[in-house]
Design a protein around this motif. Structure first.
Motif, PDB file in Angstrom:
ATOM      1  N   SER A  16       7.635  -8.201   3.627  1.00  0.00           N
ATOM      2  CA  SER A  16       8.510  -8.777   2.616  1.00  0.00           C
ATOM      3  C   SER A  16       7.705  -9.604   1.628  1.00  0.00           C
ATOM      4  N   GLY A  17       8.235  -9.719   0.405  1.00  0.00           N
ATOM      5  CA  GLY A  17       7.578 -10.502  -0.633  1.00  0.00           C
ATOM      6  C   GLY A  17       7.128  -9.645  -1.797  1.00  0.00           C
ATOM      7  N   ASN A  18       6.303 -10.220  -2.665  1.00  0.00           N
ATOM      8  CA  ASN A  18       5.866  -9.510  -3.871  1.00  0.00           C
ATOM      9  C   ASN A  18       4.899  -8.374  -3.580  1.00  0.00           C
ATOM     10  N   THR A  19       4.190  -8.426  -2.442  1.00  0.00           N
ATOM     11  CA  THR A  19       3.236  -7.368  -2.101  1.00  0.00           C
ATOM     12  C   THR A  19       3.729  -6.512  -0.939  1.00  0.00           C
ATOM     13  N   ALA A  20       5.026  -6.527  -0.702  1.00  0.00           N
ATOM     14  CA  ALA A  20       5.576  -5.827   0.467  1.00  0.00           C
ATOM     15  C   ALA A  20       5.303  -4.336   0.422  1.00  0.00           C
ATOM     16  N   VAL A  21       5.396  -3.714  -0.757  1.00  0.00           N
ATOM     17  CA  VAL A  21       5.261  -2.263  -0.838  1.00  0.00           C
ATOM     18  C   VAL A  21       3.856  -1.826  -0.449  1.00  0.00           C
ATOM     19  N   SER A  22       2.831  -2.517  -0.941  1.00  0.00           N
ATOM     20  CA  SER A  22       1.467  -2.130  -0.593  1.00  0.00           C
ATOM     21  C   SER A  22       1.154  -2.481   0.860  1.00  0.00           C
ATOM     22  N   SER A  23       1.701  -3.586   1.359  1.00  0.00           N
ATOM     23  CA  SER A  23       1.482  -3.962   2.759  1.00  0.00           C
ATOM     24  C   SER A  23       2.105  -2.944   3.707  1.00  0.00           C
ATOM     25  N   ALA A  24       3.285  -2.452   3.371  1.00  0.00           N
ATOM     26  CA  ALA A  24       3.956  -1.464   4.214  1.00  0.00           C
ATOM     27  C   ALA A  24       3.176  -0.159   4.253  1.00  0.00           C
ATOM     28  N   ALA A  25       2.688   0.298   3.090  1.00  0.00           N
ATOM     29  CA  ALA A  25       1.898   1.536   3.040  1.00  0.00           C
ATOM     30  C   ALA A  25       0.587   1.372   3.796  1.00  0.00           C
ATOM     31  N   ALA A  26      -0.048   0.211   3.667  1.00  0.00           N
ATOM     32  CA  ALA A  26      -1.310  -0.033   4.371  1.00  0.00           C
ATOM     33  C   ALA A  26      -1.102  -0.064   5.880  1.00  0.00           C
ATOM     34  N   ALA A  27       0.019  -0.614   6.327  1.00  0.00           N
ATOM     35  CA  ALA A  27       0.299  -0.692   7.762  1.00  0.00           C
ATOM     36  C   ALA A  27       0.415   0.700   8.380  1.00  0.00           C
ATOM     37  N   ILE A  28       0.873   1.672   7.601  1.00  0.00           N
ATOM     38  CA  ILE A  28       0.985   3.042   8.085  1.00  0.00           C
ATOM     39  C   ILE A  28      -0.387   3.694   8.182  1.00  0.00           C
TER      40      ILE A  28
END
Length: 440
Positions: free
Chosen positions: A234-246
């Motif tokens: 969650s937050g302003n960088t959530a989209v890149s963090s979610a993709a990186a976690a995958i």
């Protein structure tokens, strides 16, 4: 004269700098412009030109074979998303295809699908010429990427990794499924999965402002347990963090130094809402002033969420029967554990089996948990992926002297107990509470 010679030299030098090979088009289809820009920036000095391509069957000739002068493709991603480089066939001899006349990326041994391709337009330029191309069906396997070109064999394509991403948005009532396959390569596979996941998220959600992504991922590994996790970003960088976690578990598995692994497939379910669900741990306390060994006390945790939302959780905390002296209760988010506490979350050097590495990946702290640990100061070790607390100095010295290359990491604390409290928020921060155990 001297002036004319100097002018001639400068002109020749300038012309030489302008002369360069035609850039290899890297065709993107189904990707957002942001992903194309990322790849363009990364590859701009490597002889690639990113471009939007086509996969329409009408763009390709009917024959199944290739001949010198034909266009040919080297596919990295195929399916609902397409990424492929295109070039020209140099020679076909006994079903062996020699193409490009220059390296794709000089990767050495590769396993890329070789596809049909068609050049639809040429864009001549004195600075740098380029071409627009389309890629089609698989007609063979490219197995070498060398300084003089790429080489492969006509026939069946190579084995690839199937990726399925189901992406839904409960607040906007949509549910889409994306399917594509990526090449098998220790370096490129995680990057390609990251690009595919990030493009999927960006194409289905807003690109500016805070958001929350809930990710459930399952990576099947042949001969081993699957790597699975469910987490919130969650937050302003959530989209890149979610993709990186995958993508991060793929990178860890494919580049481990223990043994080669084969990824069977990757299944992802993602949901998003367009508001932040973050919380910061603000305070922890217990109601009982006197704590005895074996007692159960109530631990209260206060976290502060978005727009001053108060989140209060209560956990029954059982003190071990053998607890003495001063102990500590640590309540934290995942990022604190991974960065500051408990060294086993920061090192893979102590694993000598792939199963241990997978167990480590499956037990990595997650953002959507309040992590509660009862700890005390005590010497211990992380050996072969297993925590060994409360070790005498003599045992520690024996372990250090018999590492056999597996690595042994000293620990300064012993964990007396551990709990997790599930939440619907991405939790950060930490708080510590000291407890004096009463023995009388």
């Amino acid at each position: 004269d001297t002036e004319s010679f100097a002018l001639s030299q400068r002109t020749e030098s300038t012309s030489t700098k302008l002369l360069r090979p035609i850039a290899t088009p890297l065709i993107f289809n189904g990707f957002t412009q942001e992903i194309q820009n990322l790849w363009a920036t990364a590859l701009k000095t490597s002889g690639f030109l990113t471009a939007v391509g086509s996969t329409q069957a009408s763009a390709f000739p009917d024959q199944d074979s290739l001949q010198a002068g034909d266009a040919v493709g080297a596919a990295l991603i195929r399916g609902d998303l397409t990424m492929a480089g295109t070039g020209t066939v140099t020679l076909v001899e006994d079903n062996r295809v020699y193409a490009f006349g220059h390296p794709f990326y000089n990767l050495g041994p590769i396993s890329f699908p070789m596809t049909k391709a068609s050049v639809t337009a040429l864009l001549p330029s004195l600075a740098i010429s380029s071409k627009i191309a389309a890629v089609g069906e698989v007609i063979g396997t490219l197995d070498q990427d060398r300084s003089t070109g790429i080489f492969g064999t006509l026939g069946t394509g190579p084995d690839t990794i199937p990726i399925t991403i189901r992406f839904s948005g409960p607040d906007r009532d949509f549910d889409h499924t994306f399917k594509f396959e990526v090449i098998r390569d220790n370096i490129l596979t995680p990057l390609l999965v990251y690009s595919g996941a990030l493009s999927t998220f960006l194409s289905s959600n807003r690109q500016l402002g805070a958001a929350t992504y809930s990710i459930s991922s399952k990576t099947r590994v042949r001969g081993h347990d699957a790597v699975t996790f469910t987490d919130i970003y969650s937050g302003n960088t959530a989209v890149s963090s979610a993709a990186a976690a995958i993508a991060n578990p793929l990178s860890t598995l494919l580049n481990n130094t223990i043994a080669a692994v084969e990824i069977e497939d990757l299944d992802i379910h993602a949901t998003s809402i367009e508001e932040p669900l973050t919380a910061v741990i603000e305070r922890i306390w217990i109601d009982t002033p006197r704590v005895r060994p074996g007692a159960t006390v109530k631990l209260h945790v206060l976290a502060r969420g978005y727009r001053d939302l108060e989140i209060i959780e209560t956990l029954p905390l059982t003190i071990p029967d053998n607890a003495t002296g001063q102990i500590q209760v640590l309540v934290s988010g995942a990022s604190y554990l991974q960065t500051h506490q408990l060294g086993e979350y920061r090192s893979n050097r102590s694993f000598d089996k792939v199963d241990q590495l997978i167990r480590h990946l499956n037990t990595t702290p997650r953002n959507n948990r309040l992590h509660v640990k009862l700890i005390k100061s005590s010497a211990g070790a992380l050996f072969n992926g297993t925590r060994l607390p409360d070790l005498p100095q003599s045992i520690l010295e024996v372990l250090e002297g018999n590492q056999s290359g597996t690595g042994m990491q000293r620990l300064q604390t012993a964990t007396l107990g551990g709990w997790e409290i599930p939440t619907t928020h991405s939790v950060s921060g930490s708080r510590t509470l000291s407890i004096a155990i009463q023995t009388e």
